[in-house]
Scaffold this motif. Sequence first.
Motif, PDB file in Angstrom:
ATOM      1  N   LEU A  92      19.230  28.214 -38.161  1.00 17.86           N
ATOM      2  CA  LEU A  92      18.115  28.994 -37.618  1.00 17.86           C
ATOM      3  C   LEU A  92      17.303  28.169 -36.617  1.00 17.86           C
ATOM      4  O   LEU A  92      16.970  28.656 -35.525  1.00 17.86           O
ATOM      5  CB  LEU A  92      17.217  29.469 -38.755  1.00 17.86           C
ATOM      6  CG  LEU A  92      15.956  30.256 -38.356  1.00 17.86           C
ATOM      7  CD1 LEU A  92      16.350  31.537 -37.635  1.00 17.86           C
ATOM      8  CD2 LEU A  92      15.108  30.573 -39.585  1.00 17.86           C
ATOM      9  N   LEU A  93      17.019  26.925 -36.966  1.00 19.16           N
ATOM     10  CA  LEU A  93      16.246  26.069 -36.064  1.00 19.16           C
ATOM     11  C   LEU A  93      17.016  25.774 -34.790  1.00 19.16           C
ATOM     12  O   LEU A  93      16.427  25.718 -33.699  1.00 19.16           O
ATOM     13  CB  LEU A  93      15.875  24.765 -36.776  1.00 19.16           C
ATOM     14  CG  LEU A  93      14.876  24.896 -37.927  1.00 19.16           C
ATOM     15  CD1 LEU A  93      14.669  23.554 -38.610  1.00 19.16           C
ATOM     16  CD2 LEU A  93      13.542  25.439 -37.428  1.00 19.16           C
ATOM     17  N   ASN A  94      18.335  25.594 -34.917  1.00 16.27           N
ATOM     18  CA  ASN A  94      19.156  25.373 -33.725  1.00 16.27           C
ATOM     19  C   ASN A  94      19.114  26.562 -32.787  1.00 16.27           C
ATOM     20  O   ASN A  94      18.993  26.427 -31.570  1.00 16.27           O
ATOM     21  CB  ASN A  94      20.600  25.092 -34.128  1.00 16.27           C
ATOM     22  CG  ASN A  94      20.827  23.637 -34.489  1.00 16.27           C
ATOM     23  OD1 ASN A  94      20.007  22.787 -34.175  1.00 16.27           O
ATOM     24  ND2 ASN A  94      21.921  23.352 -35.156  1.00 16.27           N
ATOM     25  N   GLU A  95      19.225  27.770 -33.374  1.00 14.86           N
ATOM     26  CA  GLU A  95      19.188  28.985 -32.557  1.00 14.86           C
ATOM     27  C   GLU A  95      17.840  29.133 -31.866  1.00 14.86           C
ATOM     28  O   GLU A  95      17.769  29.476 -30.682  1.00 14.86           O
ATOM     29  CB  GLU A  95      19.475  30.207 -33.436  1.00 14.86           C
ATOM     30  CG  GLU A  95      20.912  30.287 -33.938  1.00 14.86           C
ATOM     31  CD  GLU A  95      21.132  31.463 -34.859  1.00 14.86           C
ATOM     32  OE1 GLU A  95      20.131  32.104 -35.262  1.00 14.86           O
ATOM     33  OE2 GLU A  95      22.304  31.740 -35.195  1.00 14.86           O
ATOM     34  N   GLN A  96      16.760  28.879 -32.601  1.00 12.94           N
ATOM     35  CA  GLN A  96      15.431  28.982 -32.011  1.00 12.94           C
ATOM     36  C   GLN A  96      15.235  27.940 -30.911  1.00 12.94           C
ATOM     37  O   GLN A  96      14.626  28.222 -29.873  1.00 12.94           O
ATOM     38  CB  GLN A  96      14.367  28.817 -33.093  1.00 12.94           C
ATOM     39  CG  GLN A  96      14.321  29.977 -34.082  1.00 12.94           C
ATOM     40  CD  GLN A  96      13.297  29.761 -35.179  1.00 12.94           C
ATOM     41  OE1 GLN A  96      12.805  28.647 -35.386  1.00 12.94           O
ATOM     42  NE2 GLN A  96      12.968  30.821 -35.902  1.00 12.94           N
ATOM     43  N   SER A  97      15.766  26.735 -31.142  1.00 14.73           N
ATOM     44  CA  SER A  97      15.666  25.691 -30.135  1.00 14.73           C
ATOM     45  C   SER A  97      16.428  26.058 -28.870  1.00 14.73           C
ATOM     46  O   SER A  97      15.942  25.853 -27.751  1.00 14.73           O
ATOM     47  CB  SER A  97      16.204  24.375 -30.709  1.00 14.73           C
ATOM     48  OG  SER A  97      16.209  23.366 -29.725  1.00 14.73           O
ATOM     49  N   GLN A  98      17.621  26.623 -29.050  1.00 12.51           N
ATOM     50  CA  GLN A  98      18.418  27.028 -27.894  1.00 12.51           C
ATOM     51  C   GLN A  98      17.746  28.150 -27.129  1.00 12.51           C
ATOM     52  O   GLN A  98      17.751  28.164 -25.887  1.00 12.51           O
ATOM     53  CB  GLN A  98      19.810  27.457 -28.353  1.00 12.51           C
ATOM     54  CG  GLN A  98      20.666  26.309 -28.858  1.00 12.51           C
ATOM     55  CD  GLN A  98      21.962  26.774 -29.488  1.00 12.51           C
ATOM     56  OE1 GLN A  98      22.283  27.976 -29.488  1.00 12.51           O
ATOM     57  NE2 GLN A  98      22.720  25.843 -30.031  1.00 12.51           N
ATOM     58  N   GLU A  99      17.149  29.123 -27.857  1.00 16.50           N
ATOM     59  CA  GLU A  99      16.441  30.218 -27.194  1.00 16.50           C
ATOM     60  C   GLU A  99      15.233  29.699 -26.419  1.00 16.50           C
ATOM     61  O   GLU A  99      14.957  30.132 -25.301  1.00 16.50           O
ATOM     62  CB  GLU A  99      15.999  31.259 -28.226  1.00 16.50           C
ATOM     63  CG  GLU A  99      17.115  32.132 -28.753  1.00 16.50           C
ATOM     64  CD  GLU A  99      17.772  32.960 -27.659  1.00 16.50           C
ATOM     65  OE1 GLU A  99      17.041  33.493 -26.800  1.00 16.50           O
ATOM     66  OE2 GLU A  99      19.014  33.051 -27.642  1.00 16.50           O
ATOM     67  N   ALA A 100      14.509  28.763 -27.043  1.00 16.84           N
ATOM     68  CA  ALA A 100      13.344  28.192 -26.362  1.00 16.84           C
ATOM     69  C   ALA A 100      13.768  27.417 -25.120  1.00 16.84           C
ATOM     70  O   ALA A 100      13.127  27.512 -24.068  1.00 16.84           O
ATOM     71  CB  ALA A 100      12.582  27.278 -27.322  1.00 16.84           C
TER      72      ALA A 100
END
Length: 325
Positions: A92-100
């Motif tokens: 989840l954190l990876n996905e949020q980081s990539q989106e950001a």
Amino acid sequence: MEVLLQLCAVLAAALVCLLSGSLSVSCIALSVCIFCLIGISAVFRLMMRQRIQTLISYLMHVQDSLELPDLTKCREDSLGILHSEIYKLVVLLNEQSQEASKGRRYLADMLSNISHQLKTPLAGITLLADLLKNPSLPAEKRAEFAEKINSQADRASWLIRNLLALSQLEAGVLKLKPESVPPGRLLCDAVKPFEVMAELKGVHLELSAWEGTPVICDRQWTVEALSNIVKNCLEHTPSGGTVTASLEQNNFSTNFVIRDNGEGIKKEQLPYVFDRFYKADNAAFSSVGIGLSMAKQIFLLQNGDITVSSKEGYGTSFLAKIYTH
């Protein structure tokens, strides 16, 4: 694990002796039982420390390299569940980081593009303003330069307004106001403003539409999208050519068909005509490459789509659809 199993076996044997032997044997068996329990407890604590240490090492590894574990190797006990939950959290954190990160890159690209597109009109305004400082400049030249400054300022304002609208469309934050509208009126409103432009250029502009079954869409933005397509066709149709706009409806969609018999688009450039800021070889000098991209985004946000077909030297056809369901 093997040591633990051996200790359990010794403990079991000791218990048997304790239950069946004499007092002295029972004391020995009891001592063995206590020893085995202490050993089992020590081994269990050692195993737990090892698994906790493995988990800590995993967390440090994830923090450094963002690599994810193989879930098939996780056990089903409490630590295994914790391992699995950490895995989910990292994903989840990876996905949020990539989106950001994607959002930051998009913002940087957009600001860079806006800056690049504004350079031309701002440079023109600066140059003309410097020329106006000449006290010996004739009055007619002053009026001419002032008009050009006004024109460049209008162009800069148009660029900013449309670039911001495009960025909102692509980010999905633009608030559309859907209403029931006869599609024929949409097409008529999109074509009408270009009648004078077509006449001055010597292009025959044909409209073939009836009111049709109403569609649900944002009237203003849909007309804007269709207008951008009509404008594009007119710009690429020479004097004596024809641009037609027609309406088709079936059980699945309402189709707006806008075609010209102009210069057409090269086959290798066709896949990119809806890309933001893309300009084909035959694009007008004043074109900034946002009209078709904006039109595409508007229709995509309204359960629709736009496709294009073209043959160089024979013309181009745009098909804009709003699906019924």
